[in-house]
Motif scaffolding. Sequence first.
Motif, mmCIF file in Angstrom:
data_model
loop_
_atom_site.group_PDB
_atom_site.id
_atom_site.type_symbol
_atom_site.label_atom_id
_atom_site.label_comp_id
_atom_site.label_asym_id
_atom_site.label_seq_id
_atom_site.Cartn_x
_atom_site.Cartn_y
_atom_site.Cartn_z
ATOM 1 N N THR A 1 0.851 -1.180 0.000
ATOM 2 C CA THR A 1 0.000 0.000 0.000
ATOM 3 C C THR A 1 0.890 1.234 0.000
ATOM 4 O OG1 THR A 1 -0.208 -0.079 2.415
ATOM 5 C CG2 THR A 1 -1.986 -1.079 1.122
ATOM 6 N N VAL A 2 0.473 2.239 -0.775
ATOM 7 C CA VAL A 2 1.215 3.486 -0.913
ATOM 8 C C VAL A 2 0.219 4.629 -0.760
ATOM 9 C CG1 VAL A 2 2.654 4.876 -2.477
ATOM 10 C CG2 VAL A 2 2.854 2.386 -2.498
ATOM 11 N N ILE A 3 0.637 5.692 -0.090
ATOM 12 C CA ILE A 3 -0.230 6.858 0.028
ATOM 13 C C ILE A 3 -0.537 7.356 -1.382
ATOM 14 C CG2 ILE A 3 -0.438 9.222 0.910
ATOM 15 C CD1 ILE A 3 1.388 8.359 3.242
ATOM 16 N N SER A 4 -1.809 7.462 -1.702
ATOM 17 C CA SER A 4 -2.252 7.677 -3.081
ATOM 18 C C SER A 4 -1.769 8.983 -3.703
ATOM 19 C CB SER A 4 -3.774 7.593 -3.178
ATOM 20 O OG SER A 4 -4.364 8.632 -2.416
ATOM 21 N N VAL A 5 -1.397 9.976 -2.912
ATOM 22 C CA VAL A 5 -0.917 11.239 -3.474
ATOM 23 C C VAL A 5 0.577 11.199 -3.792
ATOM 24 C CG1 VAL A 5 -2.728 12.589 -2.350
ATOM 25 C CG2 VAL A 5 -0.501 12.316 -1.212
ATOM 26 N N ARG A 6 1.230 10.076 -3.535
ATOM 27 C CA ARG A 6 2.674 9.935 -3.789
ATOM 28 C C ARG A 6 2.919 9.495 -5.233
ATOM 29 N NH1 ARG A 6 6.222 8.742 0.060
ATOM 30 N NH2 ARG A 6 7.573 9.624 -1.522
ATOM 31 N N ARG B 1 -1.530 -0.280 -10.270
ATOM 32 C CA ARG B 1 -2.507 0.358 -9.387
ATOM 33 C C ARG B 1 -3.803 -0.435 -9.469
ATOM 34 N NH1 ARG B 1 -1.596 6.827 -9.612
ATOM 35 N NH2 ARG B 1 -2.609 6.592 -7.591
ATOM 36 N N THR B 2 -4.470 -0.593 -8.350
ATOM 37 C CA THR B 2 -5.728 -1.331 -8.326
ATOM 38 C C THR B 2 -6.932 -0.419 -8.155
ATOM 39 O OG1 THR B 2 -5.702 -1.636 -5.935
ATOM 40 C CG2 THR B 2 -4.582 -3.328 -7.280
ATOM 41 N N GLY B 3 -6.712 0.801 -7.696
ATOM 42 C CA GLY B 3 -7.830 1.691 -7.390
ATOM 43 C C GLY B 3 -8.500 1.343 -6.069
ATOM 44 N N ARG B 4 -8.042 0.286 -5.410
ATOM 45 C CA ARG B 4 -8.602 -0.106 -4.106
ATOM 46 C C ARG B 4 -7.938 0.716 -3.011
ATOM 47 N NH1 ARG B 4 -7.950 -6.367 -4.767
ATOM 48 N NH2 ARG B 4 -7.576 -6.236 -2.539
ATOM 49 N N MET B 5 -8.744 1.503 -2.337
ATOM 50 C CA MET B 5 -8.252 2.447 -1.336
ATOM 51 C C MET B 5 -8.668 2.023 0.065
ATOM 52 S SD MET B 5 -6.756 4.761 -3.175
ATOM 53 C CE MET B 5 -6.760 5.400 -4.843
ATOM 54 N N THR B 6 -7.810 2.341 1.024
ATOM 55 C CA THR B 6 -8.143 2.205 2.441
ATOM 56 C C THR B 6 -7.839 3.547 3.105
ATOM 57 O OG1 THR B 6 -5.950 1.268 2.907
ATOM 58 C CG2 THR B 6 -7.755 -0.289 2.603
ATOM 59 N N PRO B 7 -8.596 3.888 4.132
ATOM 60 C CA PRO B 7 -8.415 5.201 4.750
ATOM 61 C C PRO B 7 -7.073 5.332 5.470
ATOM 62 C CG PRO B 7 -10.350 4.053 5.663
ATOM 63 C CD PRO B 7 -9.670 3.118 4.721
ATOM 64 N N PHE B 8 -6.544 6.546 5.474
ATOM 65 C CA PHE B 8 -5.377 6.853 6.300
ATOM 66 C C PHE B 8 -5.861 6.932 7.746
ATOM 67 C CE2 PHE B 8 -2.268 9.411 8.462
ATOM 68 C CZ PHE B 8 -1.079 8.914 7.962
ATOM 69 N N PRO B 9 -5.075 6.445 8.704
ATOM 70 C CA PRO B 9 -5.522 6.463 10.108
ATOM 71 C C PRO B 9 -5.384 7.841 10.763
ATOM 72 C CG PRO B 9 -3.368 5.437 9.949
ATOM 73 C CD PRO B 9 -3.806 5.722 8.538
ATOM 74 N N PHE C 1 -4.579 5.169 1.381
ATOM 75 C CA PHE C 1 -3.646 4.188 0.851
ATOM 76 C C PHE C 1 -4.248 3.496 -0.352
ATOM 77 C CE2 PHE C 1 -2.562 4.301 5.417
ATOM 78 C CZ PHE C 1 -1.224 4.615 5.333
ATOM 79 N N GLU C 2 -3.422 3.317 -1.398
ATOM 80 C CA GLU C 2 -3.856 2.539 -2.562
ATOM 81 C C GLU C 2 -3.078 1.234 -2.598
ATOM 82 O OE1 GLU C 2 -4.549 2.669 -7.386
ATOM 83 O OE2 GLU C 2 -3.695 4.430 -6.413
ATOM 84 N N LEU C 3 -3.790 0.171 -2.884
ATOM 85 C CA LEU C 3 -3.177 -1.145 -3.025
ATOM 86 C C LEU C 3 -2.513 -1.253 -4.395
ATOM 87 C CD1 LEU C 3 -2.769 -4.105 -2.024
ATOM 88 C CD2 LEU C 3 -4.939 -4.635 -3.188
ATOM 89 N N LEU C 4 -1.239 -1.621 -4.402
ATOM 90 C CA LEU C 4 -0.501 -1.923 -5.617
ATOM 91 C C LEU C 4 -0.198 -3.407 -5.608
ATOM 92 C CD1 LEU C 4 2.137 0.977 -5.796
ATOM 93 C CD2 LEU C 4 -0.217 0.976 -6.604
ATOM 94 N N VAL C 5 -0.241 -4.055 -6.780
ATOM 95 C CA VAL C 5 -0.071 -5.499 -6.869
ATOM 96 C C VAL C 5 0.871 -5.834 -8.025
ATOM 97 C CG1 VAL C 5 -1.269 -7.704 -7.323
ATOM 98 C CG2 VAL C 5 -2.366 -5.947 -5.933
ATOM 99 N N LYS C 6 1.696 -6.855 -7.817
ATOM 100 C CA LYS C 6 2.558 -7.366 -8.878
ATOM 101 C C LYS C 6 2.465 -8.882 -8.898
ATOM 102 C CE LYS C 6 7.306 -7.575 -10.585
ATOM 103 N NZ LYS C 6 8.692 -7.086 -10.364
ATOM 104 N N GLU C 7 2.279 -9.445 -10.091
ATOM 105 C CA GLU C 7 2.329 -10.897 -10.255
ATOM 106 C C GLU C 7 3.787 -11.323 -10.141
ATOM 107 O OE1 GLU C 7 -0.463 -12.779 -10.770
ATOM 108 O OE2 GLU C 7 -1.689 -10.968 -10.718
ATOM 109 N N LEU C 8 4.034 -12.360 -9.354
ATOM 110 C CA LEU C 8 5.387 -12.886 -9.216
ATOM 111 C C LEU C 8 5.510 -14.134 -10.089
ATOM 112 C CD1 LEU C 8 5.870 -12.539 -5.353
ATOM 113 C CD2 LEU C 8 6.579 -10.945 -7.151
ATOM 114 N N GLY C 9 6.311 -14.031 -11.138
ATOM 115 C CA GLY C 9 6.434 -15.108 -12.104
ATOM 116 C C GLY C 9 7.365 -16.210 -11.734
#
Length: 183
Positions: free
Chosen positions: A132-137, A151-159, A175-183
């Motif tokens: 997860t990365v702060i979405s404004v970064r 980017r997934t567009g899936r957000m969670t609130p900052f605490p 926070f935005e969820l970022l995902v990478k497939e591991l080959g």
Amino acid sequence: MDTAAPDASAGLVFRDATDADVDTLVALIESAYRGDSSRTGWTTEADILEGQRTDPEGVLDVIKSPDSRLLTVEQDGQVVACCQVEHRGDHAYFGMFAVSPALQGAGLGKVIIAQAERLARETWGATEMHMTVISVRDDLIAWYERRGYRRTGRMTPFPYGDERFGIPQRADLQFELLVKELG
């Protein structure tokens, strides 16, 4: 004449953090993200968050967790970087990533994230890495996208209100969820 860039992985030692590393790792993480020292590097959060990034209890929790590893990276006997890799079922989570501000931009981060991905695949059979990365970064998200994260567009609130995560300087943090497939 050889004009190749120096090998960022030269002389690096990867090891699991121990209780004795806690204070050093807290100082490293704080220096990479908060306060004036973080402005030396490019990953600073100093303009969006004040206060602490982590604390000794948070670092120790990661070290002690049976499903998590806090990789400590040394160069010439000095701790220069760290990252958390946590097993979460079919995927792994990447977090608590910090590189000494003086060494940012030299390719060290690429080497460390590749090592974390390899560890997640080989140790746990993880098929994806999440973070997860702060979405404004935007600059940081772009760096991760160049490493294959999407980017997934899936957000969670900052605490907001929990100063263990810092004191927000703006009202739009999430926070935005970022995902990478591991080959």
